[in-house]
Design a protein around this motif. Structure first.
Motif, PDB file in Angstrom:
ATOM      1  N   LEU A 177       0.914  -1.145  -0.016  1.00  0.00           N
ATOM      2  CA  LEU A 177       0.142   0.125   0.064  1.00  0.00           C
ATOM      3  C   LEU A 177       0.915   1.314   0.037  1.00  0.00           C
ATOM      4  CD1 LEU A 177      -3.033   1.009   0.417  1.00  0.00           C
ATOM      5  CD2 LEU A 177      -2.284   1.068   3.000  1.00  0.00           C
ATOM      6  N   ASP A 178       0.597   2.112  -1.112  1.00  0.00           N
ATOM      7  CA  ASP A 178       1.392   3.175  -1.312  1.00  0.00           C
ATOM      8  C   ASP A 178       1.079   4.335  -0.096  1.00  0.00           C
ATOM      9  OD1 ASP A 178       2.918   5.624  -1.730  1.00  0.00           O
ATOM     10  OD2 ASP A 178       2.230   5.692  -3.878  1.00  0.00           O
ATOM     11  N   ALA A 179       1.668   4.492   1.046  1.00  0.00           N
ATOM     12  CA  ALA A 179       1.047   5.435   2.097  1.00  0.00           C
ATOM     13  C   ALA A 179       1.540   6.570   1.968  1.00  0.00           C
ATOM     14  CB  ALA A 179       1.724   4.888   3.340  1.00  0.00           C
ATOM     15  N   GLY A 180       2.351   7.028   0.860  1.00  0.00           N
ATOM     16  CA  GLY A 180       2.456   8.433   0.581  1.00  0.00           C
ATOM     17  C   GLY A 180       3.636   8.969   1.712  1.00  0.00           C
ATOM     18  N   LYS A 181       3.300  10.175   2.274  1.00  0.00           N
ATOM     19  CA  LYS A 181       4.026  10.627   3.356  1.00  0.00           C
ATOM     20  C   LYS A 181       3.923  10.178   4.684  1.00  0.00           C
ATOM     21  CE  LYS A 181       5.241  15.439   4.946  1.00  0.00           C
ATOM     22  NZ  LYS A 181       6.592  14.880   5.404  1.00  0.00           N
ATOM     23  N   VAL A 182       5.128   9.510   5.330  1.00  0.00           N
ATOM     24  CA  VAL A 182       4.582   8.789   6.609  1.00  0.00           C
ATOM     25  C   VAL A 182       5.726   9.362   7.569  1.00  0.00           C
ATOM     26  CG1 VAL A 182       5.344   6.451   7.644  1.00  0.00           C
ATOM     27  CG2 VAL A 182       4.380   6.495   5.445  1.00  0.00           C
ATOM     28  N   GLY A 195       5.028   1.142  -0.292  1.00  0.00           N
ATOM     29  CA  GLY A 195       4.576   0.700   1.039  1.00  0.00           C
ATOM     30  C   GLY A 195       5.469   0.502   1.958  1.00  0.00           C
ATOM     31  N   ARG A 196       6.979   0.693   1.569  1.00  0.00           N
ATOM     32  CA  ARG A 196       7.952   0.186   2.129  1.00  0.00           C
ATOM     33  C   ARG A 196       8.893   1.599   2.765  1.00  0.00           C
ATOM     34  NH1 ARG A 196      11.388  -4.762   3.523  1.00  0.00           N
ATOM     35  NH2 ARG A 196      13.641  -3.701   3.701  1.00  0.00           N
ATOM     36  N   TYR A 197       9.305   1.699   4.023  1.00  0.00           N
ATOM     37  CA  TYR A 197       9.917   2.769   4.306  1.00  0.00           C
ATOM     38  C   TYR A 197      10.854   2.377   5.437  1.00  0.00           C
ATOM     39  CZ  TYR A 197       5.715   5.275   2.271  1.00  0.00           C
ATOM     40  OH  TYR A 197       4.890   5.634   1.506  1.00  0.00           O
ATOM     41  N   LEU A 198      12.055   3.246   5.247  1.00  0.00           N
ATOM     42  CA  LEU A 198      13.291   2.899   6.030  1.00  0.00           C
ATOM     43  C   LEU A 198      12.954   3.936   7.115  1.00  0.00           C
ATOM     44  CD1 LEU A 198      16.070   2.285   3.756  1.00  0.00           C
ATOM     45  CD2 LEU A 198      14.835   0.607   5.005  1.00  0.00           C
ATOM     46  N   GLY A 218      -1.510   9.475   1.755  1.00  0.00           N
ATOM     47  CA  GLY A 218      -1.284   9.229   0.649  1.00  0.00           C
ATOM     48  C   GLY A 218      -2.302   9.063  -0.533  1.00  0.00           C
ATOM     49  N   PRO A 219      -1.890   8.253  -1.730  1.00  0.00           N
ATOM     50  CA  PRO A 219      -2.999   8.221  -2.934  1.00  0.00           C
ATOM     51  C   PRO A 219      -4.105   7.481  -2.101  1.00  0.00           C
ATOM     52  CG  PRO A 219      -1.062   7.013  -3.497  1.00  0.00           C
ATOM     53  CD  PRO A 219      -0.632   7.910  -2.265  1.00  0.00           C
ATOM     54  N   ALA A 220      -3.880   6.573  -1.386  1.00  0.00           N
ATOM     55  CA  ALA A 220      -5.080   5.558  -0.776  1.00  0.00           C
ATOM     56  C   ALA A 220      -5.702   6.299   0.368  1.00  0.00           C
ATOM     57  CB  ALA A 220      -4.548   4.324  -0.505  1.00  0.00           C
ATOM     58  N   GLY A 221      -5.231   7.433   0.553  1.00  0.00           N
ATOM     59  CA  GLY A 221      -6.046   8.118   1.806  1.00  0.00           C
ATOM     60  C   GLY A 221      -5.096   8.447   2.701  1.00  0.00           C
ATOM     61  N   LYS A 222      -5.407   9.085   3.637  1.00  0.00           N
ATOM     62  CA  LYS A 222      -4.593   9.278   5.031  1.00  0.00           C
ATOM     63  C   LYS A 222      -5.314   8.379   6.346  1.00  0.00           C
ATOM     64  CE  LYS A 222      -5.142  13.871   5.072  1.00  0.00           C
ATOM     65  NZ  LYS A 222      -4.903  15.158   5.787  1.00  0.00           N
ATOM     66  N   GLY A 223      -4.322   8.432   7.045  1.00  0.00           N
ATOM     67  CA  GLY A 223      -4.817   7.663   8.539  1.00  0.00           C
ATOM     68  C   GLY A 223      -3.673   7.871   9.620  1.00  0.00           C
TER      69      GLY A 223
END
Ligand SMILES: [Cu+2]
Length: 137
Positions: free
Chosen positions: A69-74, A101-104, A123-128
């Motif tokens: 899942l592309d979470a965008g800004k994390v 969907g992968r962040y370091l 991100g594109p799939a929404g925020k949470g």
């Protein structure tokens, strides 16, 4: 002699394969997994725990159906309640890794104790956002 060479070459290939798998994060252990209505967030590291000092970690987002899942800004921040004191706050540096969907991330803790962790995304799939606790030991 030829057989010995073959054995050595096979061992070298196995070793190189193991190192590559390690670099790719194949040996990461789960620190915490958290589910929301439409995402599963996994916090992982090589040791499978957080310790005082500097920690490197991976955050992985998957959809409810198990797709990356592309979470965008994390962002990830932590807080520890301290009796009679202001809570200790620490934020992580988080950047996108190879693949959706992968962040370091890296985060430093001056001491041990249980941290309340907040992860937010946009991100594109929404925020949470999601909250969970992780012991630092
Ligand atoms: Cu503290």
């Amino acid at each position: 002699m030829k057989r010995l060479m073959t054995v050595v070459m096979v061992l070298a290939a196995l070793l190189a394969g193991g190192l590559a798998a390690r670099a790719a994060g194949a040996e990461l252990k789960v620190i915490q997994t958290q589910k929301t209505k439409d995402a599963v967030i996994a916090l992982k590291s090589e040791s499978g725990k957080w310790a005082p000092g500097k920690n490197a970690f991976v955050l992985q987002f998957t959809s409810a159906s198990g797709q990356p899942l592309d979470a965008g800004k994390v962002a990830l921040s932590t807080s520890m309640a301290m009796p009679g004191m202001a809570p200790m706050i620490a934020g992580a540096t988080v950047s996108p890794d190879a693949g959706p969907g992968r962040y370091l991330g890296t985060i430093s803790f001056p001491d041990g104790g249980t941290r309340q962790v907040t992860v937010t995304w946009d991100g594109p799939a929404g925020k949470g956002s999601v909250k969970f606790s992780v012991p630092v030991r």
